[in-house]
Design a protein around this motif. Structure first.
Motif, PDB file in Angstrom:
ATOM      1  N   ARG A   1      74.895  14.341  19.774  1.00  0.00           N
ATOM      2  CA  ARG A   1      75.022  13.449  20.914  1.00  0.00           C
ATOM      3  C   ARG A   1      74.592  14.161  22.198  1.00  0.00           C
ATOM      4  NH1 ARG A   1      78.063  12.246  17.111  1.00  0.00           N
ATOM      5  NH2 ARG A   1      79.364  14.069  17.326  1.00  0.00           N
ATOM      6  N   LEU A   2      74.150  13.345  23.152  1.00  0.00           N
ATOM      7  CA  LEU A   2      73.635  13.868  24.410  1.00  0.00           C
ATOM      8  C   LEU A   2      74.492  13.384  25.567  1.00  0.00           C
ATOM      9  CD1 LEU A   2      69.791  13.331  23.900  1.00  0.00           C
ATOM     10  CD2 LEU A   2      71.106  15.424  23.532  1.00  0.00           C
ATOM     11  N   LEU A   3      74.591  14.226  26.584  1.00  0.00           N
ATOM     12  CA  LEU A   3      75.294  13.896  27.821  1.00  0.00           C
ATOM     13  C   LEU A   3      74.260  13.817  28.933  1.00  0.00           C
ATOM     14  CD1 LEU A   3      77.865  13.537  29.546  1.00  0.00           C
ATOM     15  CD2 LEU A   3      77.989  16.035  29.703  1.00  0.00           C
ATOM     16  N   TYR A   4      74.160  12.635  29.547  1.00  0.00           N
ATOM     17  CA  TYR A   4      73.162  12.400  30.587  1.00  0.00           C
ATOM     18  C   TYR A   4      73.831  12.370  31.963  1.00  0.00           C
ATOM     19  CZ  TYR A   4      70.099  10.815  26.776  1.00  0.00           C
ATOM     20  OH  TYR A   4      69.346  10.729  25.626  1.00  0.00           O
TER      21      TYR A   4
ATOM     22  N   SER B   1      69.479  15.395  30.528  1.00  0.00           N
ATOM     23  CA  SER B   1      70.403  15.417  29.384  1.00  0.00           C
ATOM     24  C   SER B   1      70.625  16.837  28.887  1.00  0.00           C
ATOM     25  CB  SER B   1      69.862  14.555  28.239  1.00  0.00           C
ATOM     26  OG  SER B   1      68.649  15.094  27.732  1.00  0.00           O
ATOM     27  N   VAL B   2      71.796  17.050  28.333  1.00  0.00           N
ATOM     28  CA  VAL B   2      72.158  18.276  27.617  1.00  0.00           C
ATOM     29  C   VAL B   2      72.885  17.849  26.345  1.00  0.00           C
ATOM     30  CG1 VAL B   2      72.336  19.709  29.680  1.00  0.00           C
ATOM     31  CG2 VAL B   2      74.349  18.474  28.871  1.00  0.00           C
ATOM     32  N   ARG B   3      72.985  18.748  25.412  1.00  0.00           N
ATOM     33  CA  ARG B   3      73.701  18.442  24.174  1.00  0.00           C
ATOM     34  C   ARG B   3      75.199  18.313  24.448  1.00  0.00           C
ATOM     35  NH1 ARG B   3      70.846  22.267  19.508  1.00  0.00           N
ATOM     36  NH2 ARG B   3      68.807  21.234  19.579  1.00  0.00           N
ATOM     37  N   PHE B   4      75.765  17.282  23.890  1.00  0.00           N
ATOM     38  CA  PHE B   4      77.190  17.018  24.097  1.00  0.00           C
ATOM     39  C   PHE B   4      77.963  17.576  22.905  1.00  0.00           C
ATOM     40  CE2 PHE B   4      80.919  14.201  23.626  1.00  0.00           C
ATOM     41  CZ  PHE B   4      81.517  14.438  24.839  1.00  0.00           C
ATOM     42  N   LYS B   5      78.745  18.611  23.164  1.00  0.00           N
ATOM     43  CA  LYS B   5      79.482  19.277  22.086  1.00  0.00           C
ATOM     44  C   LYS B   5      80.974  19.352  22.388  1.00  0.00           C
ATOM     45  CE  LYS B   5      75.598  22.112  20.521  1.00  0.00           C
ATOM     46  NZ  LYS B   5      75.122  23.496  20.200  1.00  0.00           N
ATOM     47  N   HIS B   6      81.485  18.343  23.067  1.00  0.00           N
ATOM     48  CA  HIS B   6      82.913  18.344  23.377  1.00  0.00           C
ATOM     49  C   HIS B   6      83.709  18.158  22.082  1.00  0.00           C
ATOM     50  CE1 HIS B   6      86.696  17.563  25.359  1.00  0.00           C
ATOM     51  NE2 HIS B   6      86.133  17.753  26.540  1.00  0.00           N
ATOM     52  N   PRO B   7      84.701  19.025  21.807  1.00  0.00           N
ATOM     53  CA  PRO B   7      85.414  18.960  20.522  1.00  0.00           C
ATOM     54  C   PRO B   7      86.542  17.936  20.465  1.00  0.00           C
ATOM     55  CG  PRO B   7      86.209  20.819  21.794  1.00  0.00           C
ATOM     56  CD  PRO B   7      85.118  20.180  22.616  1.00  0.00           C
ATOM     57  N   SER B   8      86.772  17.189  21.539  1.00  0.00           N
ATOM     58  CA  SER B   8      87.912  16.279  21.567  1.00  0.00           C
ATOM     59  C   SER B   8      87.741  15.148  20.560  1.00  0.00           C
ATOM     60  CB  SER B   8      88.087  15.701  22.979  1.00  0.00           C
ATOM     61  OG  SER B   8      89.141  14.767  23.004  1.00  0.00           O
TER      62      SER B   8
ATOM     63  N   TYR C   1      78.355   7.807  20.039  1.00  0.00           N
ATOM     64  CA  TYR C   1      77.559   7.307  21.166  1.00  0.00           C
ATOM     65  C   TYR C   1      77.204   8.451  22.108  1.00  0.00           C
ATOM     66  CZ  TYR C   1      78.776   2.437  20.010  1.00  0.00           C
ATOM     67  OH  TYR C   1      78.904   1.225  19.398  1.00  0.00           O
ATOM     68  N   ASP C   2      76.078   8.281  22.801  1.00  0.00           N
ATOM     69  CA  ASP C   2      75.740   9.173  23.913  1.00  0.00           C
ATOM     70  C   ASP C   2      76.549   8.770  25.150  1.00  0.00           C
ATOM     71  OD1 ASP C   2      73.889  10.493  22.346  1.00  0.00           O
ATOM     72  OD2 ASP C   2      72.229   9.216  22.976  1.00  0.00           O
ATOM     73  N   ILE C   3      76.646   9.709  26.105  1.00  0.00           N
ATOM     74  CA  ILE C   3      77.401   9.466  27.334  1.00  0.00           C
ATOM     75  C   ILE C   3      76.460   9.569  28.526  1.00  0.00           C
ATOM     76  CG2 ILE C   3      79.236  10.309  28.849  1.00  0.00           C
ATOM     77  CD1 ILE C   3      80.768  11.234  26.460  1.00  0.00           C
TER      78      ILE C   3
ATOM     79  N   SER D   1      75.801   3.501  23.740  1.00  0.00           N
ATOM     80  CA  SER D   1      76.089   4.538  24.725  1.00  0.00           C
ATOM     81  C   SER D   1      77.327   4.158  25.531  1.00  0.00           C
ATOM     82  CB  SER D   1      74.894   4.734  25.669  1.00  0.00           C
ATOM     83  OG  SER D   1      74.589   3.529  26.345  1.00  0.00           O
ATOM     84  N   ILE D   2      77.909   5.164  26.174  1.00  0.00           N
ATOM     85  CA  ILE D   2      79.071   4.996  27.046  1.00  0.00           C
ATOM     86  C   ILE D   2      78.643   5.387  28.456  1.00  0.00           C
ATOM     87  CG2 ILE D   2      81.440   5.705  27.531  1.00  0.00           C
ATOM     88  CD1 ILE D   2      81.780   6.370  24.597  1.00  0.00           C
ATOM     89  N   ILE D   3      78.742   4.442  29.386  1.00  0.00           N
ATOM     90  CA  ILE D   3      78.387   4.681  30.780  1.00  0.00           C
ATOM     91  C   ILE D   3      79.672   4.935  31.560  1.00  0.00           C
ATOM     92  CG2 ILE D   3      77.255   3.718  32.813  1.00  0.00           C
ATOM     93  CD1 ILE D   3      75.606   1.979  30.897  1.00  0.00           C
ATOM     94  N   VAL D   4      79.791   6.122  32.135  1.00  0.00           N
ATOM     95  CA  VAL D   4      81.038   6.581  32.735  1.00  0.00           C
ATOM     96  C   VAL D   4      80.872   6.733  34.241  1.00  0.00           C
ATOM     97  CG1 VAL D   4      82.782   8.400  32.752  1.00  0.00           C
ATOM     98  CG2 VAL D   4      81.639   7.796  30.610  1.00  0.00           C
ATOM     99  N   ILE D   5      81.830   6.220  34.990  1.00  0.00           N
ATOM    100  CA  ILE D   5      81.948   6.485  36.428  1.00  0.00           C
ATOM    101  C   ILE D   5      83.345   7.051  36.645  1.00  0.00           C
ATOM    102  CG2 ILE D   5      81.856   5.539  38.753  1.00  0.00           C
ATOM    103  CD1 ILE D   5      80.077   3.341  37.754  1.00  0.00           C
TER     104      ILE D   5
END
Length: 523
Positions: free
Chosen positions: A182-185, A202-209, A272-274, A299-303
């Motif tokens: 997954r990617l974090l944008y 983007s960077v690779r999303f590696k959050h372990p949660s 999903y990507d973020i 994808s998840i769009i976060v504010i």
């Protein structure tokens, strides 16, 4: 028979076969032989109980997406534990697709595998043949011609065409999403937003949660996971009801209660990507729409901290007139951002989440976070924009047990019962966040008993401090009430003195009213 005689006989036989082949080619031209083979094939299909479907790798000049879906689906079926049987899969191919975190198995050339769908058995064969030498072409074709042949029973034709192939496509998408990293944008100011550029870095999303490690009440986690599952599998429902395939979540509560961890768990759960949208970098509503257009499906769009990053809090109200409130546009100024030169408005953000532009793409989740929900405008909080409100509060006892398991590997039965009772009594009164609990456990994670003792001490200290602060607050409120009462009494005394002062003035200075003078004259 001598060896020389043996070889002489073999040579004569080979020569005879070559002569017969030449005669057959002269008597039966290639067109006639091809027609004969075609007739034999048709006769075999007429009397056979099976039907065959060919799925080639390249359809004309374009890549066949169904071929890729079948390849990915069958790669998940080739397992050692025998979940799907195979007649001859002793040789397997290994591959790893771009942005994938795992190695996938595949069928080797001309290998076969059987699959079962709704009680129906089908046979897949991976056919690989050499392509004929091709003349000059602007788009050279691969040297090998690859494809899958699907063999099914004729009576199962409708089931396979109506359901099985759609099932394969859906399953392959799920496998691809699970295998891909997954990617974090994030967006940045000053990036061109024309059709050829990509405004997201983007960077690779590696959050372990994950939901297993998330410090939250288990029942609440279960409801959130069920809601996410229903959303991800609800394409038919959203199409049937005429709604855009999207959903909004509002996470609110004090800092350190796990709002960001919940977002990461949602992304890992759905695959999903973020897209982390920084509103302070958005110039206007038009740029906000273009950013939305550049987001992908699933994808998840976060504010995050929307109450801090943008001034779209509750719109100002004038005093009540004729039983209703009137909005003062001067209080909101029609502006969005505190940054100079920015003009994102509340209307633009509402259209971003629930307007016509919100249906760009599909299967999107909007997540807003805030520490102060009371500051947000009610138009932003209604259903259809923020469908599910999730309160991230202070740490409770069920969440505390999850943290003990995560950091100290301690189950409930491995902790002394008296200590557990103390923690259960103190944790809610202490009003401590999961982040603070985690910090206490991390400091002494090598010694579980010491960590538990320190946690109990911290909880008790917080309870004492909170009680003192509550007592001081009550005393302050009581003192303020006494001051208000004293002020009220002083005002009453002043009013009485003001009323008595005219009489005293008349007595002291001999002032008399006209009525009193007339009375004296009459007397």
């Amino acid at each position: 028979m001598k060896m020389s005689d043996y070889w002489t006989t073999m040579a004569s036989l080979v020569g005879m076969l070559a002569f017969c082949q030449t005669i057959l080619q002269l008597v039966f031209p290639p067109e006639l032989r091809l027609a004969f083979l075609h007739v034999l094939t048709r006769l075999r299909h007429v009397f056979s109980s099976h039907i065959y479907f060919d799925i080639t790798e390249i359809d004309g000049v374009n890549t066949n997406e169904l071929y890729n879906a079948v390849q990915l689906y069958l790669s998940s079926s080739v397992t050692v534990n025998g979940a799907v049987s195979s007649s001859n899969n002793t040789r397997l191919s290994l591959s790893r697709v771009p942005n994938s975190s795992s190695v996938t198995f595949g069928l080797s050339n001309n290998d076969r595998i059987t699959d079962v769908f709704n009680g129906v058995t089908v046979l897949w064969e991976h056919v690989v043949v050499q392509r004929q030498v091709q003349s000059f072409s602007w788009r050279p074709m691969p040297e090998e011609k690859r494809g899958f042949t699907l063999q099914i029973n004729k009576r199962d034709k409708n089931l396979v065409l109506d359901s099985y192939l759609d099932y394969i496509v859906g399953k392959s998408e799920e496998i691809r999403r699970r295998n891909e990293e997954r990617l974090l944008y994030t967006n940045s100011r000053g990036v061109s937003l024309d059709a050829r550029s990509h405004p997201w870095d983007s960077v690779r999303f590696k959050h372990p949660s994950t939901f297993d490690t998330l410090a939250m009440d288990p029942e609440r986690k279960k409801r959130i996971m069920e809601d996410l599952r229903e959303f991800a599998s609800g394409q038919g429902f959203y199409q049937k009801t005429g709604r855009a395939w999207k959903r909004g979540y509002l996470l609110y509560g004090p800092p350190g209660t796990g709002k960001s961890s919940l977002i990461a768990a949602m992304a890992n759960y759905l695959g999903y990507d973020i897209y982390d949208l920084e509103l302070t970098e958005v110039q206007n509503n038009s740029e906000l729409r273009k950013l939305l257009m550049k987001t992908s499906s699933k994808s998840i769009i976060v504010i995050e901290d929307i109450d801090c990053s943008i001034s779209l809090t509750k719109r100002g109200k004038n005093k009540k007139r004729n039983g209703s409130y009137e909005y003062d546009p001067g209080l909101t100024n029609g502006s969005g951002l505190d940054e100079p030169g920015s003009s994102v408005t509340l209307s633009g953000l509402l259209n971003f989440t629930d307007g016509l532009w919100s249906c760009c793409g599909s299967e999107k989740i909007f997540v807003f976070t805030t520490n102060h929900i009371e500051k947000l405008d009610s138009a932003l909080l209604r259903s259809g924009r923020m469908d599910m409100h999730i309160h991230m509060g202070f740490c409770k006892f069920p969440a505390l047990k999850i943290l003990l398991k995560n950091y100290l590997r301690l189950e409930e039965d491995e902790i002394d019962g008296v200590v557990l009772e103390e923690m259960e009594e103190c944790v809610e009164e202490a009003e401590i966040t999961p982040a603070d609990v985690s910090e206490v456990l991390i400091r002494s994670r090598s010694d579980a008993e010491k960590a538990v003792r320190e946690l109990v001490c911290v909880l008790k200290e917080r309870v004492v401090k909170r009680k003192k602060s509550v007592g001081l607050k009550k005393k302050k409120e009581e003192g303020e009430e006494e001051e208000e009462e004293e002020e009220a009494e002083a005002e009453e005394e002043q009013e009485k003195r003001a009323l008595d002062s005219p009489n005293r003035n008349r007595e002291v200075f001999g002032f008399q009213d006209e009525e009193e003078e007339e009375d004296e004259k009459e007397k």
